[in-house]
Design a protein around this motif. Structure first.
Motif, PDB file in Angstrom:
ATOM      1  N   SER A  77       5.298 117.231  46.264  1.00 59.10           N
ATOM      2  CA  SER A  77       5.498 115.759  45.844  1.00 59.10           C
ATOM      3  C   SER A  77       6.799 115.625  45.034  1.00 59.10           C
ATOM      4  O   SER A  77       7.235 116.706  44.287  1.00 59.10           O
ATOM      5  CB  SER A  77       4.301 115.498  44.911  1.00 59.10           C
ATOM      6  N   LEU A  78       7.432 114.446  45.109  1.00 60.18           N
ATOM      7  CA  LEU A  78       8.768 114.329  44.735  1.00 60.18           C
ATOM      8  C   LEU A  78       8.728 113.062  43.777  1.00 60.18           C
ATOM      9  O   LEU A  78       7.991 111.969  44.015  1.00 60.18           O
ATOM     10  CB  LEU A  78       9.780 114.100  45.585  1.00 60.18           C
ATOM     11  N   VAL A  79       9.821 112.674  43.008  1.00 58.51           N
ATOM     12  CA  VAL A  79       9.946 111.749  42.076  1.00 58.51           C
ATOM     13  C   VAL A  79      11.308 111.540  42.282  1.00 58.51           C
ATOM     14  O   VAL A  79      12.124 112.253  41.647  1.00 58.51           O
ATOM     15  CB  VAL A  79       9.481 111.680  40.727  1.00 58.51           C
ATOM     16  N   PHE A  80      11.857 110.577  42.532  1.00 59.14           N
ATOM     17  CA  PHE A  80      13.475 110.108  42.725  1.00 59.14           C
ATOM     18  C   PHE A  80      13.666 109.151  41.515  1.00 59.14           C
ATOM     19  O   PHE A  80      13.312 107.999  41.635  1.00 59.14           O
ATOM     20  CB  PHE A  80      13.978 109.782  44.027  1.00 59.14           C
TER      21      PHE A  80
ATOM     22  N   ILE B 141       5.985 110.553  47.207  1.00 60.94           N
ATOM     23  CA  ILE B 141       7.235 110.496  46.814  1.00 60.94           C
ATOM     24  C   ILE B 141       7.583 109.341  46.158  1.00 60.94           C
ATOM     25  O   ILE B 141       7.236 108.057  46.613  1.00 60.94           O
ATOM     26  CB  ILE B 141       8.143 110.255  48.190  1.00 60.94           C
ATOM     27  N   GLY B 142       7.832 109.295  44.882  1.00 64.38           N
ATOM     28  CA  GLY B 142       7.806 107.836  44.005  1.00 64.38           C
ATOM     29  C   GLY B 142       9.325 107.870  43.721  1.00 64.38           C
ATOM     30  O   GLY B 142      10.096 108.656  43.705  1.00 64.38           O
ATOM     31  N   ALA B 143       9.690 106.553  43.474  1.00 62.44           N
ATOM     32  CA  ALA B 143      10.867 106.130  43.151  1.00 62.44           C
ATOM     33  C   ALA B 143      10.904 105.147  42.000  1.00 62.44           C
ATOM     34  O   ALA B 143      10.053 104.212  41.845  1.00 62.44           O
ATOM     35  CB  ALA B 143      11.708 105.242  44.297  1.00 62.44           C
ATOM     36  N   THR B 144      11.902 105.462  40.877  1.00 59.62           N
ATOM     37  CA  THR B 144      11.773 104.538  39.899  1.00 59.62           C
ATOM     38  C   THR B 144      13.224 104.549  39.311  1.00 59.62           C
ATOM     39  O   THR B 144      13.964 105.680  39.445  1.00 59.62           O
ATOM     40  CB  THR B 144      10.786 105.407  38.759  1.00 59.62           C
TER      41      THR B 144
ATOM     42  N   ARG C 218       2.876 117.739  38.695  1.00 60.77           N
ATOM     43  CA  ARG C 218       2.697 117.966  39.994  1.00 60.77           C
ATOM     44  C   ARG C 218       3.651 117.818  41.048  1.00 60.77           C
ATOM     45  O   ARG C 218       3.681 117.793  42.015  1.00 60.77           O
ATOM     46  CB  ARG C 218       1.276 117.496  40.437  1.00 60.77           C
ATOM     47  N   SER C 219       4.950 117.210  40.343  1.00 58.87           N
ATOM     48  CA  SER C 219       6.044 116.694  41.069  1.00 58.87           C
ATOM     49  C   SER C 219       7.373 117.535  40.691  1.00 58.87           C
ATOM     50  O   SER C 219       7.464 117.634  39.640  1.00 58.87           O
ATOM     51  CB  SER C 219       6.089 115.216  41.121  1.00 58.87           C
ATOM     52  N   ARG C 220       8.210 117.414  41.635  1.00 57.98           N
ATOM     53  CA  ARG C 220       9.473 117.770  41.452  1.00 57.98           C
ATOM     54  C   ARG C 220      10.411 116.497  41.318  1.00 57.98           C
ATOM     55  O   ARG C 220      10.525 115.606  41.838  1.00 57.98           O
ATOM     56  CB  ARG C 220      10.353 118.534  42.425  1.00 57.98           C
ATOM     57  N   ILE C 221      10.884 116.579  39.886  1.00 55.83           N
ATOM     58  CA  ILE C 221      11.887 115.427  39.371  1.00 55.83           C
ATOM     59  C   ILE C 221      13.312 115.482  40.125  1.00 55.83           C
ATOM     60  O   ILE C 221      13.857 116.492  39.843  1.00 55.83           O
ATOM     61  CB  ILE C 221      11.785 115.150  37.982  1.00 55.83           C
ATOM     62  N   PHE C 222      13.810 114.493  40.749  1.00 63.16           N
ATOM     63  CA  PHE C 222      15.357 114.707  41.190  1.00 63.16           C
ATOM     64  C   PHE C 222      15.883 113.550  40.368  1.00 63.16           C
ATOM     65  O   PHE C 222      15.460 112.326  40.743  1.00 63.16           O
ATOM     66  CB  PHE C 222      15.324 114.584  42.800  1.00 63.16           C
TER      67      PHE C 222
END
Length: 443
Positions: free
Chosen positions: A54-57, A141-144, A159-163
């Motif tokens: 899981s990712l967050v952009f 995959i979240g985008a914000t 629980r996500s890796r933040i980029f």
């Protein structure tokens, strides 16, 4: 999909804005963000290997958050679903999760769920995602555009890796502009565009790292400019200036740019740089920041950072706050600029700020028996019989209106909270304090 839906999607794709048509389809086409998507970076390798967690952009508009999600959709073998938090709700989330469970049970394929503008989901909607992410039913995959540590459920963040995506470099945007005028399939290659370098420089500069803003401006220029005698559409600096009437200011009064800009503004005043402080003042005013909010920050800086080095700074800041409230904008900008330049150039001392924080810490941590007896109020009934006020020395009865005596409680007798500096007016306070200390030692 019926024939009408197919035709609708085909026309939508053909008629979509240039920025949408030119969206990169592969990692090799992707521009910028080398700190996270370079060929030696984890995200690049994970996408190619189809081994995503899981990712967050997180980043400003036009920096490639949705584009990266689209590239993942093209390269992954997992089932890919996309929803937008602006229009979707808990019902849509539950439906995607149920579909993901069915796909996982029937085919063994994972489901990647891309949520654009995930910060728009409320706590209940974000909580609905948590079990599915926890169990691995979906890869989120979240985008914000907002700081996920503030706006996204902490359980999801953990629980996500933040980029963190940064505004694109000027050269990256110029490369995109030139790629557009050469691309005959998705871009403007069939229009025979002559993009002047000065125009490309201008568009890349004023877009402030937002590729979408630059591409939309270029498209507007191409579609509204007549061909020259050679049959070409010339995008000159003048045309580019018409397409973007003013610099695209990245500033959200409730988001990161708000906090970053006000932070830079305060630090510039504290650092005695009036030019930088006035620039950030102008940036906030141009973005529509509340001038009363700005005035309050100036008042705080006048006390916290200038203090007794120039007591007049607080008066100037307060007068500016009152004047802006009375006069309003746009004339209020002049008053704010005067106060900012005064506070920024004033001598600095934070000793008053340090002194109260140190005293507050002692109030919280040191247990005292009470106020010294000679300082206590002797006017209420029975106080004098208790000895209150006895032994108090009235300073005005002594030379220089000063006499040494104990004021601090017994437990704090040796504490020194306020230590004046040698800056500005505070140097006079320092000298007076030294004379008093010297006098105390001689008595």
């Amino acid at each position: 999909m019926d024939i009408f839906e197919y035709a609708r999607q085909k026309n939508t794709k053909k008629d979509s804005p240039l920025a949408a048509r030119m969206r990169p389809k592969t990692l090799d086409e992707f521009v910028g963000q080398r700190h996270i998507i370079g060929k030696d970076k984890l995200l690049y390798r994970a996408i190619l290997a189809d081994q995503l967690s899981s990712l967050v952009f997180y980043g400003p508009p036009g920096t490639g958050k949705t584009t990266l999600a689209k590239i993942i959709a093209e390269t992954t073998s997992a089932h890919f679903r996309q929803i937008n938090a602006v229009v979707a709700g808990k019902k849509e989330i539950v439906a995607v999760i149920e579909e993901a469970k069915m796909n996982q049970g029937m085919t063994g394929r994972k489901t990647i769920l891309f949520i654009d503008e995930i910060h728009r989901f409320n706590k209940a909607q974000q909580d609905a995602l948590l079990p599915a992410v926890e169990e691995g039913t979906v890869i989120l995959i979240g985008a914000t555009t907002e700081n996920p540590y503030f706006e996204v459920n902490s359980a999801l963040v953990s629980r996500s890796r933040i980029f963190h995506l940064k505004p694109l470099e000027k050269e990256d945007i110029k490369n995109l502009l030139y790629r557009c005028i050469e691309d005959t399939e998705r871009g403007l290659g069939t229009y025979k565009v002559d993009l002047h370098e000065t125009a490309a420089d201008f568009l890349a500069d004023v877009s402030n790292g937002d590729a979408r803003a630059a591409l939309n401006a270029l498209e507007l220029g191409v579609l509204t400019t007549e061909r020259n005698t050679e049959g070409k559409i010339e995008i000159t600096l003048a045309v580019a200036e018409e397409c973007i009437q003013k610099r695209a200011i990245q500033y959200d009064k409730t988001g990161d740019y708000h906090y970053d800009t006000i932070s830079a503004f305060i630090k510039s005043m504290r650092g005695s740089d009036p030019d930088a402080a006035i620039y950030y003042l102008a940036r906030m005013l141009e973005a529509g920041e509340d001038p009363r909010f700005i005035a309050r920050r100036i008042v705080i800086a006048a006390s916290e950072d200038v203090g007794n080095a120039d007591p007049q700074a607080l008066q100037v800041a307060l007068a500016a706050a009152q004047a802006v409230d009375f006069i309003g904008m746009p004339e209020g900008r002049i008053i704010l600029a005067q106060a900012v330049s005064y506070v920024a150039t004033a001598p600095k001392s934070n000793r008053a700020c340090i002194s109260i924080d140190a005293a507050l810490q002692d109030v919280r941590e040191v247990r005292i028996q009470g106020v010294p007896t000679h300082l206590r109020d002797a006017h209420y009934g029975g106080a004098r019989k208790l000895g209150h006020g006895q032994g108090y020395l009235y300073p005005h009865d002594y030379p220089g209106h000063y006499i040494s005596q104990q004021y601090l409680p017994d437990e704090l007798i040796d504490r020194v909270y306020y230590e004046p500096t040698d800056q500005g007016y505070e140097s006079k306070i320092q000298e007076l304090q030294k004379k008093r200390i010297k006098k105390d030692k001689n008595t």
